[in-house]
Write a protein that holds these residues in place. Structure first.
Motif, PDB file in Angstrom:
ATOM      1  N   LEU A 133      10.064  15.668  -1.368  1.00 19.94           N
ATOM      2  CA  LEU A 133      10.612  14.810  -0.317  1.00 19.94           C
ATOM      3  C   LEU A 133       9.956  15.074   1.030  1.00 19.94           C
ATOM      4  O   LEU A 133       9.946  14.204   1.905  1.00 19.94           O
ATOM      5  N   ALA A 139       5.206  13.703   5.168  1.00 19.39           N
ATOM      6  CA  ALA A 139       6.577  13.467   5.634  1.00 19.39           C
ATOM      7  C   ALA A 139       7.150  14.743   6.219  1.00 19.39           C
ATOM      8  O   ALA A 139       7.078  15.809   5.608  1.00 19.39           O
ATOM      9  N   PHE A 142      13.437  13.645   5.656  1.00 12.35           N
ATOM     10  CA  PHE A 142      13.832  12.638   4.675  1.00 12.35           C
ATOM     11  C   PHE A 142      15.253  12.158   4.950  1.00 12.35           C
ATOM     12  O   PHE A 142      16.076  12.872   5.504  1.00 12.35           O
ATOM     13  N   THR A 167      10.533  10.166   4.442  1.00 13.00           N
ATOM     14  CA  THR A 167      10.800   9.769   3.065  1.00 13.00           C
ATOM     15  C   THR A 167      12.221   9.220   3.003  1.00 13.00           C
ATOM     16  O   THR A 167      13.133   9.783   3.603  1.00 13.00           O
ATOM     17  N   VAL A 231      12.925   6.011  -4.309  1.00  5.39           N
ATOM     18  CA  VAL A 231      12.229   6.869  -3.335  1.00  5.39           C
ATOM     19  C   VAL A 231      11.111   6.059  -2.698  1.00  5.39           C
ATOM     20  O   VAL A 231      10.255   5.518  -3.397  1.00  5.39           O
ATOM     21  N   GLY A 233       8.080   6.314   0.221  1.00  7.50           N
ATOM     22  CA  GLY A 233       7.380   7.209   1.134  1.00  7.50           C
ATOM     23  C   GLY A 233       6.024   7.641   0.616  1.00  7.50           C
ATOM     24  O   GLY A 233       5.736   7.543  -0.589  1.00  7.50           O
ATOM     25  N   VAL A 235       4.991  10.491   0.134  1.00  8.30           N
ATOM     26  CA  VAL A 235       5.078  11.642  -0.772  1.00  8.30           C
ATOM     27  C   VAL A 235       5.002  11.233  -2.241  1.00  8.30           C
ATOM     28  O   VAL A 235       4.672  12.060  -3.108  1.00  8.30           O
TER      29      VAL A 235
END
Length: 255
Positions: A133, A139, A142, A167, A231, A233, A235
């Motif tokens: 995360l 990032a 989060f 994130t 999720v 992002g 990442v």
């Protein structure tokens, strides 16, 4: 015999039975009654005191066997009649799990209360798919957001999160996926990587990887549905980058 009424709210973790904590297992062993949810892995019930009463109070296929008010009353009634009640809930009960509400209700009616944290699916499910995360350069923070509010609307926090570089992890958001992706597109993030993981950390786990622009088509193609975690992002790229590194090492070893 004097009965000391007590409620222990216990986090069962994200689904993999090996991800429950030792403290949670000890609570199950000492329980007189266990009220458990649908997302709790049934294997965990093997740890329960064999003399304890097991009561399923979860939701399946859109039907509630018990309403929340009935669960609250059941906790209190069993606490006064049996003693130690364990409320076993998926993930971590303090992260969109209503554990705090149940503890407040029980405490107001004379029960001692305790909490055993669980490993939250918001953290463990991405990690199980090699998605961190946070990652340096990708990032620095989060967000964990519920996709659907008490009024069955998309949380306003999603709009704020879409403007950030963090994130974003969304639970209970599959029904609002189109709205979520639309917000990110408005921020010019059509190429932002997205992962959706269904039944995370279990043997029924399914994963879809794409971008804000492509995710809806991937969900339809792979038939992804609840229970799932979204999720969004940079990442998410780590999963593929790690796989490439591992493949290169394997190829070198073969050569």
């Amino acid at each position: 015999m004097k009965i000391d009424p007590k409620l222990t709210v216990v986090g069962a973790g994200p689904g993999d039975p090996e991800l429950i904590t030792l403290k949670a297992i000890n609570a199950l062993k000492s329980a007189a009654v266990v009220l458990y949810d649908a997302l709790v892995n049934p294997t965990l019930l093997d740890y329960v005191n064999p003399n304890a009463e097991l009561i399923f109070v979860g939701k399946r296929r859109g039907c509630y066997r018990y309403q929340q008010e009935q669960i609250n009353e059941l906790i209190v009634a069993r606490g006064h009649s049996h003693g130690h009640v364990v409320r076993l809930k998926g993930g971590d009960p303090f992260i969109f799990g209503r554990g705090a509400e149940e503890m407040e209700y029980a405490a107001s009616r004379g029960l001692a209360v305790a909490m055993v944290p669980g490993i939250s699916s918001s953290l463990a499910v991405p990690a199980n798919q090699n998605i961190p995360l946070t990652k340096r350069g990708s990032a620095e923070s989060f967000w964990v957001i519920t996709g659907t509010t008490k009024k069955h609307e998309l949380s306003a926090d999603v709009r704020l999160a879409a403007k950030s570089n963090a994130t974003v992890v969304i639970l209970m958001g599959m029904g609002k996926l189109s709205e979520i992706l639309r917000l990110f597109k408005k921020e010019g993030k059509g190429d932002l990587p997205v992962a959706i993981v269904q039944n995370g950390t279990t043997i029924h786990e399914k994963v879809g990887i794409g971008t804000v622009d492509t995710m809806e088509a991937i969900v339809q193609r792979d038939k992804l549905s609840n229970p799932a975690i979204i999720v969004l992002g940079e990442v998410v790229r780590h999963r593929q980058e790690l796989a490439l590194i591992q493949r290169e090492i394997t190829l070198k070893e073969v050569v």
